[in-house]
Scaffold this active site. Structure first.
Site, PDB file in Angstrom:
ATOM      1  CD  GLU A  22      -2.016   1.060   3.186  1.00  0.00           C
ATOM      2  OE1 GLU A  22      -1.888  -0.017   3.792  1.00  0.00           O
ATOM      3  OE2 GLU A  22      -2.605   2.035   3.643  1.00  0.00           O
TER       4      GLU A  22
ATOM      5  CG  ASP B 102      -7.413   4.248   5.784  1.00  0.00           C
ATOM      6  OD1 ASP B 102      -8.653   4.109   5.822  1.00  0.00           O
ATOM      7  OD2 ASP B 102      -6.826   5.276   5.410  1.00  0.00           O
TER       8      ASP B 102
ATOM      9  CG  ASP C 145      -0.135   1.397   6.735  1.00  0.00           C
ATOM     10  OD1 ASP C 145       0.985   0.924   6.462  1.00  0.00           O
ATOM     11  OD2 ASP C 145      -0.478   2.571   6.487  1.00  0.00           O
TER      12      ASP C 145
ATOM     13  CG  ASP D 242      -4.160   1.862   9.493  1.00  0.00           C
ATOM     14  OD1 ASP D 242      -4.397   1.141   8.500  1.00  0.00           O
ATOM     15  OD2 ASP D 242      -3.693   3.016   9.390  1.00  0.00           O
TER      16      ASP D 242
END
Ligand code: 0RA
Length: 674
Positions: free
Chosen positions: A458, A540, A536, A538
């Site tokens: 990403e 997102d 990541d 998280d």
């Protein structure tokens, strides 16, 4: 995170996957050992693997026996309990396994059923055993792999009991009381010597299978109760009440596949009011339900004897033939094809189609990579005839719906024409090797796909870090810009026009499919045997991982089926004191590490929370997440395709409220699950 969101995917660690493959390989090359010792020596050969999946298969195996009793007409309820110690109890109200002496064996029939491999069907002359787990090995296998098992039979007014450990009975069957009812209750605890990865049952995994069984076997009541944790009740304002209860579900379907299709279609906007349904016993038992919605995706689930045939086979082939032929004939006769400038392709008849096909076959032949493809030739015509007959009748009786379906087919054909150009562009690029690679791809130098890995990363910044940290020989990096297209909502030509998606096709080296089947992949030129999604840790990041998985699920399902798709698991915390450093993947690990380094207090202990991959140095990313020696990769396989399907439709589709609810419900998993 991903576990919470995609609980219907079974995620196996890289190491586990390798052990399973090695075991199955060696099992095939040795002679069959006798008795239950053989099961303990080579468990993977009997239950597939000894990880989480195999653990859950034990339950399915026992439940299948009860379903067989129900299908024979003697039982209508099957209750499953996850007990406090992670043992499982399965109880049915059937006739009870016979307990009388078995002449030849000189022990009770019950003992024979529970200790002799494949003895399950020996006593039932008239049994048409159609259920049966993927491996269909019988309850004796479960006994062999349990450190404790107890069978309690209610029969002939008495309660009979026998207990075992690792498949060996403690003593002969005993009568311990009187009974007014009849039935079989099996309680077993999986042997931790065998199931070294985990012996903890997942409620949602068992619930998904029991739900599926309820839809596939209408009229049978299946229940699941979790006795491990009490659920605290809340009032309408969310305040906790005094009352508590065990988590519990009842799965019961009156209308069978009709309801299954409605369940699978979830929030989709339907084209026809209620599913088209057929059930026949003429040649073989066949049950089919189908529904059209306004989306562009095709979802067909097929089952043989309650087993999900992920790879399809002759029953699916028959269904598709019957569908195409009947709709085409109807459209032709209705004069709706007169103005069309091109032919309809088989694919066009299945856009927006949700269907479940379930057949019962007495002696099924399973083929294919995962032995989930039906091979029996005679099934093709049986299913295609049944489909054609039922569909013809429906179209005649429902001209308004018939017209809408045909119009949708024509629309699909028109869009397919537009998609073809876009697809040809990808094809042309993919066929060229080397020079045609996307500019952003940092390729590896090896050309041996077996050892090559592609990291889908990403963002450009994390991509840069990954490039520095990789092993150039075997690890390639493809940075993806932001959120990739949500393919669940996009028409096919838009998918092939997306630059990010074209880059994935090109980098992988796969070719895209034919006009007949736009999703067919040619994997012979696949350049990497590990495709690793690295985002990541998280919310997102998990959203992006889900978007990429959705794309693989819809357009490259063979990549997943072959076990080539993995998730990387970057750490969430670095706990530091002086020169000592510990990486942590869970909240618990962080707490433990803090205590460990601080020797009981958190004084002088520094905790860094990684918000993104970009915050790590190349060296850190390499050693925690990319180095094959140290990283934890999670392989994506499809455990329960129907459930995965629904999850993707819901998460990625148009119907936002359930998605929000789902994400909120599962958000707390986002940061703690490693
Ligand atoms: C063979 C014969 C009979 C019952 C069963 C098997 C049986 C097996 C299982 C396994 C789980 N639940 C079960 N319920 C029944 C009965 C034969 C007879 O009564 O005549």
């Amino acid at each position: 995170m991903i576990n919470g969101k995609l609980s219907n995917f079974y995620i196996m660690s890289e190491q586990e996957a390798n052990v399973a493959v090695a075991e199955q390989y060696s099992a095939n090359s040795i002679q069959v050992l006798e008795g239950l010792e053989a099961v303990r020596k080579r468990p993977s050969m009997y239950i597939g693997d000894i990880g989480e999946r195999g653990l859950h298969h034990l339950v399915y195996e026992v439940v299948d026996n009860s379903i067989d009793e129900a299908l024979a007409g003697y039982c209508d309820t099957v209750d499953v309990y996850i007990n406090e110690d992670n043992s499982i109890t399965v109880r049915d109200n059937g006739r009870g396994i016979p307990t009388g002496m078995h002449e030849k064996e000189n022990r009770s029939a019950l003992e024979v059923v529970l200790t002799v491999l494949h003895a399950g069907g020996k006593f039932s002359k008239d049994s048409y055993k159609v259920s049966g787990g993927l491996h269909g090995v019988g309850v004796s296998c479960v006994n062999a792999l349990s450190d404790y098992l107890k069978a309690e039979i209610h029969r002939e007014g008495k309660v009979f009991v026998q207990e075992y450990s690792q498949g060996k009975p403690f003593k002969p069957v005993e009568v311990v009381g009187e009974a007014e009812d009849t039935g079989t209750t099996v309680t077993f605890h999986p042997d931790p010597e065998i199931f070294q990865v985990t012996t903890v049952y997942k409620y949602d995994t068992l619930a998904a299978r029991l739900r599926e069984l309820a839809y596939l076997n209408k009229g049978i009541r299946l229940t699941l109760t979790d006795r491990r944790n009490l659920v605290h009740d809340v009032d309408e304002n969310g305040n906790e009440l005094e009352t508590t209860h065990f988590r519990n579900d009842v799965f019961y379907s009156k209308d069978g596949l009709k309801e299954f299709v409605e369940y699978l279609d979830g929030g989709a906007e339907r084209l026809i009011e209620s599913p088209i349904y057929l059930e026949t016993d003429k040649i073989i038992p066949i049950e089919i339900a189908l529904q059209y919605n306004t989306s562009y995706t095709e979802k067909i689930y097929s089952y043989v004897n309650n087993i999900n045939t992920i790879e399809g086979g002759t029953h699916l082939q028959g269904f598709k033939m019957g569908l195409t032929r009947t709709l085409k004939n109807y459209a032709d006769r209705a004069g709706m094809l007169a103005k069309l400038k091109f032919d309809l392709a088989a694919d066009d008849f299945r856009e927006g189609l949700t269907a479940v096909v379930s057949v019962k076959v007495a002696e099924p032949q399973f083929e294919g990579q995962t032995k989930t493809k039906l091979g029996n030739g005679e099934v093709v015509s049986a299913v295609s005839q049944a489909t054609a007959a039922a569909l013809e009748l429906y179209l005649e009786e429902n001209p308004k719906e018939a017209k809408m379906i045909v119009e949708k087919v024509i629309l699909a054909a028109t869009a397919r024409h537009a998609a073809r150009k876009a697809r040809e562009m990808v094809q042309r690029k993919t066929v060229m090797s080397g020079a045609g690679m996307p500019g952003k791809l940092a390729d590896c130098s090896s050309r041996d796909p077996e050892v090559c890995e592609l990291f889908l990363v990403e963002g450009d910044s994390a991509g840069g870090t990954a490039k520095q940290g990789r092993d150039r020989m075997t690890q390639a990096i493809l940075p993806l810009r932001g959120k990739i297209l949500n393919v669940e909502k996009a028409m096919e030509h838009r998918v092939f026009e997306s630059e990010e998606i074209r880059n994935i096709y090109t980098a992988l080296g796969v070719t895209v499919g034919t006009e007949e089947d736009s999703k067919a992949l040619n994997l012979s030129k696949l350049r990497y045997h590990k495709v690793i999604i690295m985002t990541d840790a998280d919310v997102d990041g998990s959203h992006i991982a889900t978007l990429i998985l959705t794309f693989f699920f819809r357009y490259m399902i063979d990549l997943i089926k072959n076990g080539y798709v993995y998730l990387a698991t970057p750490p969430l915390y670095l706990v530091k004191k002086g020169k000592e450093e510990i990486y942590c993947w869970t909240e618990q690990q962080r707490k433990d590490a803090t205590l460990q380094l601080g020797k009981g207090s958190d004084k002088g202990v520094f905790v860094q929370r990684y918000k993104g991959l970009g915050e790590m140095s190349a060296e850190q990313l390499q050693s925690t997440t990319m180095d094959p020696e140290k990283r934890l990769l999670r392989q994506i396989t499809i455990e329960n395709a129907a459930e995965a399907e629904r999850t993707f439709s819901m998460l990625m589709g148009d119907d936002v409220p359930p998605r929000r609810e789902f994400i909120e419900q599962n958000a707390h998993y986002a940061n703690i699950d490693a």
